[in-house]
Design a protein around this motif. Structure first.
Motif, PDB file in Angstrom:
ATOM      1  N   MET A  26      12.109  93.246  62.255  1.00 44.86           N
ATOM      2  CA  MET A  26      10.948  93.034  61.467  1.00 44.86           C
ATOM      3  C   MET A  26      11.351  92.658  59.831  1.00 44.86           C
ATOM      4  N   ASN A  77      12.251  88.874  59.412  1.00 44.60           N
ATOM      5  CA  ASN A  77      11.348  88.045  59.590  1.00 44.60           C
ATOM      6  C   ASN A  77      10.077  88.358  58.858  1.00 44.60           C
ATOM      7  N   LEU A 127       6.255  87.092  59.798  1.00 43.19           N
ATOM      8  CA  LEU A 127       5.468  88.298  60.237  1.00 43.19           C
ATOM      9  C   LEU A 127       4.314  88.821  59.770  1.00 43.19           C
ATOM     10  N   ILE A 137       5.835  82.609  66.887  1.00 46.17           N
ATOM     11  CA  ILE A 137       6.130  83.844  66.537  1.00 46.17           C
ATOM     12  C   ILE A 137       6.214  84.575  67.848  1.00 46.17           C
ATOM     13  N   ILE A 151       8.106  88.569  68.362  1.00 46.94           N
ATOM     14  CA  ILE A 151       7.365  89.804  68.585  1.00 46.94           C
ATOM     15  C   ILE A 151       7.521  90.471  69.877  1.00 46.94           C
TER      16      ILE A 151
END
Length: 108
Positions: A51, A54, A58, A28, A32
């Protein structure tokens, strides 16, 4: 009498929610870093879009506002519950705001 909050928490009627977040790892990290880079550039809509794309993955790594609100409410409900389980004697000239049913108030 104590009033529990139930918008995000069902404690004490149900167990407190376990979230089991993961530490950020190589799976990830790139996503990020991309989100953080977009935010640093002031590109908040693009960061929000990444965001949203995902969201499923997340949610395993990042606590969102709903999670924080759940924690806050569960802590609040736990405090209320703990106070109900132990009788308290208050020695105050006026009845305290945080009195619970079964507490004893001795005013001057």
């Amino acid at each position: 009498m104590s009033q529990y909050e139930h918008e995000f928490s069902n404690f004490p009627q149900q167990k407190i929610t376990r979230h089991n977040f993961k530490n950020i790892d190589d799976n990830i990290a790139a996503t990020i870093n991309k989100i953080n880079s977009l935010r640093a550039q002031g590109l908040y809509n693009q960061a929000a879009h990444v965001m949203e794309e995902n969201r499923d993955i997340l949610s395993q790594y990042v606590a969102d506002a709903i999670t924080f609100r759940t924690w806050e409410e569960e802590i609040y409900n736990t405090q209320k519950y703990a106070k109900k389980m132990q009788q308290v004697v208050h020695f105050d000239p006026a009845e305290p705001d945080d009195c619970c049913e079964e507490d004893v108030w001795i005013g001057a």
